[in-house]
Design a protein around this motif. Sequence first.
Motif, PDB file in Angstrom:
ATOM      1  N   ARG A  63       7.748  -3.926   9.952  1.00 23.02           N
ATOM      2  CA  ARG A  63       7.509  -3.659   8.537  1.00 23.02           C
ATOM      3  C   ARG A  63       8.467  -2.610   8.012  1.00 23.02           C
ATOM      4  N   HIS A  69       2.275  -3.027  -3.051  1.00 20.24           N
ATOM      5  CA  HIS A  69       0.809  -3.026  -2.974  1.00 20.24           C
ATOM      6  C   HIS A  69       0.298  -2.465  -1.659  1.00 20.24           C
ATOM      7  N   SER A  91       4.076 -10.749   0.141  1.00 18.50           N
ATOM      8  CA  SER A  91       3.431 -11.016  -1.149  1.00 18.50           C
ATOM      9  C   SER A  91       4.266 -10.468  -2.303  1.00 18.50           C
ATOM     10  N   CYS A 104       6.106  -6.203   1.619  1.00 15.47           N
ATOM     11  CA  CYS A 104       5.302  -7.297   2.174  1.00 15.47           C
ATOM     12  C   CYS A 104       5.754  -8.618   1.562  1.00 15.47           C
ATOM     13  N   CYS A 112      -2.482  -3.049   3.590  1.00 14.71           N
ATOM     14  CA  CYS A 112      -2.331  -4.519   3.578  1.00 14.71           C
ATOM     15  C   CYS A 112      -2.171  -5.097   4.975  1.00 14.71           C
TER      16      CYS A 112
HETATM   17 ZN   LIG Z   1       0.719  -7.456   1.512  1.00 18.89          ZN
END
Ligand SMILES: [Zn+2]
Length: 367
Positions: free
Chosen positions: A361, A61, A42, A40, A169
């Motif tokens: 993703r 995460h 993040s 991701c 997420c």
């Molecule tokens: Zn994320």
Amino acid sequence: MRTTAAVLHHVGQPLELTELELRDPGPGQVQVRIRATGVCASDLHILDGRLPKPLPVVPGHEAAGEVVAVGPGVDDLAIGAQVVLSILPRCLACDACRAGRTNLCSWGGELAATGTLDGQLTGWHLDDGSSVHHFNGVSSFATEVLVPRSGAVEVDPAVPAAVAALLGCAVSTGVGAVRNAAQVRPGQTVAVIGCGGVGLNVVQGARMAGASRIVAVDVDDDKLALARRLGATDTVDARGDAVRTTVTALVDGGVDHAFDAIGRPEALGDAFAVTAPGGTAVAVGLYATDAQVTLPAFPLVGERRLVGTYLGGVDPHVDIPRLAADHLGGRLRLSDLVVERPFDEVNDALDELRAGRVLARQVLTVD
Ligand SMILES: [Zn+2]
Ligand SMILES: [Zn+2]
């Protein structure tokens, strides 16, 4: 026991695949064998220093795995259960938890700030005895992890691990932003700025909410095509088209809800600019900690709202099983979003995400 983890020692450097010594699970903790972990933006924020964390740290995460051991006091999770990990462990005792906003739990915030599992201790260390920090109690770029019990959500084993990972997420954030932050109602109109892993789930959330128009905005033809397959009624190519005038021409006067699914101030400015009077702009992405946004004040007279959301405002223990059911029921189409690759390609996956070359993703799988 030994676990292999991708450790960030210094901002700006690649992760190092390193063996760590993992403690036995302590009270209220769960040991999970990671099966799949998404990559991701993040995580990139941590690597690139936009989201400062105590170092060294293991990022990751968004993951699903299998319970292999539980610590004292954990009596409601069976060995072998499939769990989705959550960056929202909660105490159920702080003001935020008691107000029903467990995603803002102060204890969860303390774990995030300290990079520990309980405010003091980490669950693993290097061979020289020095601690390695956790990322919001998850740190799923590893083969085995310890997590707080409240950061593990049991889900139906019928959901493939690579799909289940996304529930932690991208799907929680995207669909949750629609359901909880914006509260999109049937017939309303929506614009989504950015069609990555999160934005595509905003599109799906808007479709499930019954939105009449869903305008997807991106710079990538393939992402826009995927957005259409997932429910977008209109697409805007942000390379050639002026986003603000194109969206407000497509949906006369602007949309009821506009989402910045990128996490950049310019995208949030676009989202705010394309809302109709009475509309809501939702800041979905994760912004750099020093990012600033400047907005024109006059449109606020039209009772527009700008709202923030953290992980879509979800309660993981309620919403993740629901999202799993949405997937199994065919309402949420997640299989198209997953690009699987082996865990040891973690640095390549991060490089490709940074370069914007990824459709949907990337999910790292562990055998
Ligand atoms: Zn994320
Ligand atoms: Zn709390």
